[in-house]
Design an enzyme around this catalytic site. Structure first.
Site, PDB file in Angstrom:
ATOM      1  CB  VAL A   1      47.422  45.375  34.585  1.00  0.00           C
ATOM      2  CG1 VAL A   1      47.501  44.485  35.641  1.00  0.00           C
ATOM      3  CG2 VAL A   1      48.289  46.574  34.630  1.00  0.00           C
TER       4      VAL A   1
ATOM      5  CD  GLU B   1      42.506  32.154  28.601  1.00  0.00           C
ATOM      6  OE1 GLU B   1      43.315  33.244  28.319  1.00  0.00           O
ATOM      7  OE2 GLU B   1      42.799  31.164  29.067  1.00  0.00           O
TER       8      GLU B   1
HETATM    9  C1  4GW Z   1      44.629  35.603  42.553  1.00  0.00           C
HETATM   10  O1  4GW Z   1      44.728  36.244  43.963  1.00  0.00           O
HETATM   11  C2  4GW Z   1      44.389  36.694  41.532  1.00  0.00           C
HETATM   12  S1  4GW Z   1      44.072  38.451  42.066  1.00  0.00           S
HETATM   13  C3  4GW Z   1      44.250  36.479  40.189  1.00  0.00           C
HETATM   14  C4  4GW Z   1      43.708  37.582  39.304  1.00  0.00           C
HETATM   15  C5  4GW Z   1      43.741  38.846  40.327  1.00  0.00           C
HETATM   16  C6  4GW Z   1      43.528  40.002  40.049  1.00  0.00           C
HETATM   17  C7  4GW Z   1      43.435  40.311  38.636  1.00  0.00           C
HETATM   18  C8  4GW Z   1      43.493  41.435  40.608  1.00  0.00           C
HETATM   19  O2  4GW Z   1      43.680  41.149  41.928  1.00  0.00           O
HETATM   20  N1  4GW Z   1      43.254  42.437  40.217  1.00  0.00           N
HETATM   21  C9  4GW Z   1      43.106  42.732  38.890  1.00  0.00           C
HETATM   22  O3  4GW Z   1      43.086  43.985  38.485  1.00  0.00           O
HETATM   23  N2  4GW Z   1      43.188  41.544  38.095  1.00  0.00           N
HETATM   24  C10 4GW Z   1      42.928  41.956  36.622  1.00  0.00           C
HETATM   25  O4  4GW Z   1      42.514  40.797  36.039  1.00  0.00           O
HETATM   26  C11 4GW Z   1      44.374  42.329  35.832  1.00  0.00           C
HETATM   27  O5  4GW Z   1      44.248  43.158  34.779  1.00  0.00           O
HETATM   28  C12 4GW Z   1      44.902  40.828  35.332  1.00  0.00           C
HETATM   29  O6  4GW Z   1      45.886  40.984  34.446  1.00  0.00           O
HETATM   30  C13 4GW Z   1      43.569  40.212  34.992  1.00  0.00           C
HETATM   31  C14 4GW Z   1      43.642  39.010  34.737  1.00  0.00           C
HETATM   32  O7  4GW Z   1      44.216  38.381  35.735  1.00  0.00           O
HETATM   33  P1  4GW Z   1      45.374  37.487  35.861  1.00  0.00           P
HETATM   34  O8  4GW Z   1      46.594  38.479  34.984  1.00  0.00           O
HETATM   35  O9  4GW Z   1      46.104  37.175  37.029  1.00  0.00           O
HETATM   36  O10 4GW Z   1      45.069  36.108  34.983  1.00  0.00           O
HETATM   37  P2  4GW Z   1      45.937  35.192  34.433  1.00  0.00           P
HETATM   38  O11 4GW Z   1      46.925  34.599  35.444  1.00  0.00           O
HETATM   39  O12 4GW Z   1      45.363  34.465  33.366  1.00  0.00           O
HETATM   40  O13 4GW Z   1      46.940  35.996  33.597  1.00  0.00           O
END
Ligand code: 4GW
Ligand code: MN
Length: 300
Positions: free
Chosen positions: A160, A251
């Site tokens: 998201v 992943e």
């Molecule tokens: C650190 O504090 C967090 S919170 C890392 C991910 C979090 C999180 C992720 C969250 O609090 N709520 C949430 O809905 N997500 C979902 O998991 C959201 O769709 C997000 O895009 C997905 C993957 O997490 P991310 O985008 O942070 O992962 P990366 O850094 O690999 O894009």
């Protein structure tokens, strides 16, 4: 009499040829993501490699789902995600958004075009962000079996914390589709951050694999994503039983699955780009962009 000096000279040339071949191989492998075909002849989707008007006609009745999680502080990303999806994602086609959140009432619905549906679903907010991220696989195993088969033909799963900046259409649809991680567009296989511990269900041995895919954008036919999510979720559970977690959570499991079940289509870096990534001028159209998060602000 054997002429040993001639033999030695022959061997030396042979060796030289081998070295050249090896070098070529690494160079080719390193920039494999820039090709238009994978070694197993699946298309790598780049601008100009397809005819949109033909594809749009082929998919005139196709129903597409877009699956996204927005839990806790990531709810703030949902509105720009949905608004830019309305502008750029599968315009003119039938789209159902499957939004999973812990605050259904807090969701601001975007202005939506005809033929587009927003489904809001409640989901538990896990404490650890790693669990939030992995929870998506579990939810996928349920929805791709129970609800989605009657509602959509293809499912696209996305992070998201992203926005659409350019057109993303039916050219991305296929039986099983994954996107190259922008940080590994030009990268050698040995540098991919696959799970390397044999004890994990996500383990990929040295020398295996093709691309490093990012879990922020992948998809396929609903039954293919069912199979994929079951395999990944089983891996996650197996690891949990051993008290371990794959280096990049789901992943890593996704990458492992795609080593053995090759995607039928690979999306180029046009489809996930990070403005901080190198080699940006190789990617003319940057269609789906990772937002730079201020980690302090969004940490739960
Ligand atoms: C650190 O504090 C967090 S919170 C890392 C991910 C979090 C999180 C992720 C969250 O609090 N709520 C949430 O809905 N997500 C979902 O998991 C959201 O769709 C997000 O895009 C997905 C993957 O997490 P991310 O985008 O942070 O992962 P990366 O850094 O690999 O894009
Ligand atoms: Mn993300």
């Amino acid at each position: 009499m054997i002429d040993w000096s001639k033999k030695v000279a022959e061997k030396a040339t042979e060796l030289e040829q081998c070295e050249k071949k090896l070098l070529l191989n690494t160079v080719e492998k390193k920039s494999m993501g820039l090709n238009a075909l994978t070694p197993w002849l699946a298309p790598i989707v780049w601008d100009g490699t397809y005819d949109m008007s033909i594809l749009d006609k082929q998919h005139s009745g196709t129903r597409i789902g877009l699956f996204v999680f927005a839990v806790k502080k990531y709810i703030r990303f949902l509105q720009p995600f949905l608004e830019t999806a309305e502008r750029y994602f599968m315009v003119g086609h039938k789209v159902t958004y499957y939004v999973f959140t812990d605050k259904v009432d807090g969701v601001v619905k975007p202005k939506m075009a005809d033929g587009r549906i927003l489904q809001l679903h409640n989901v538990v907010a896990d404490q650890r962000w790693q669990d939030v991220s992995m929870r998506r696989m579990e939810i996928l195993t349920v929805f791709t079996k129970k609800h989605m088969p009657n509602e959509i033909d293809y499912l696209v799963c996305a992070d998201v914390d992203m926005v659409f900046k350019d057109r993303v259409g039916v050219e991305i649809l296929g039986d099983l589709v994954a996107t190259i991680h922008p940080a590994f567009l030009i990268s050698e296989l040995k540098h991919f951050t696959y799970e390397r511990r044999p004890i994990s269900a996500a383990y990929i041995p040295d020398g295996e694999g093709d691309f490093y895919y990012m879990a922020a954008f992948y998809g396929g036919k609903v039954d293919e994503i069912y199979k994929l999510s079951v395999a990944c979720q089983n891996g996650i559970i197996e690891d949990k039983k051993k008290n371990i977690e794959a280096v990049w959570q789901e992943e890593s499991h996704l990458n492992r699955y795609l080593v053995y079940y090759k995607p039928t289509k690979v999306l180029s870096s046009e489809y996930i780009w990070n403005t901080n990534a190198p080699y940006g001028d190789l990617v003319k159209k940057k269609r789906f962009i990772i937002l730079n998060k201020n980690n302090q602000e969004i940490r739960n």
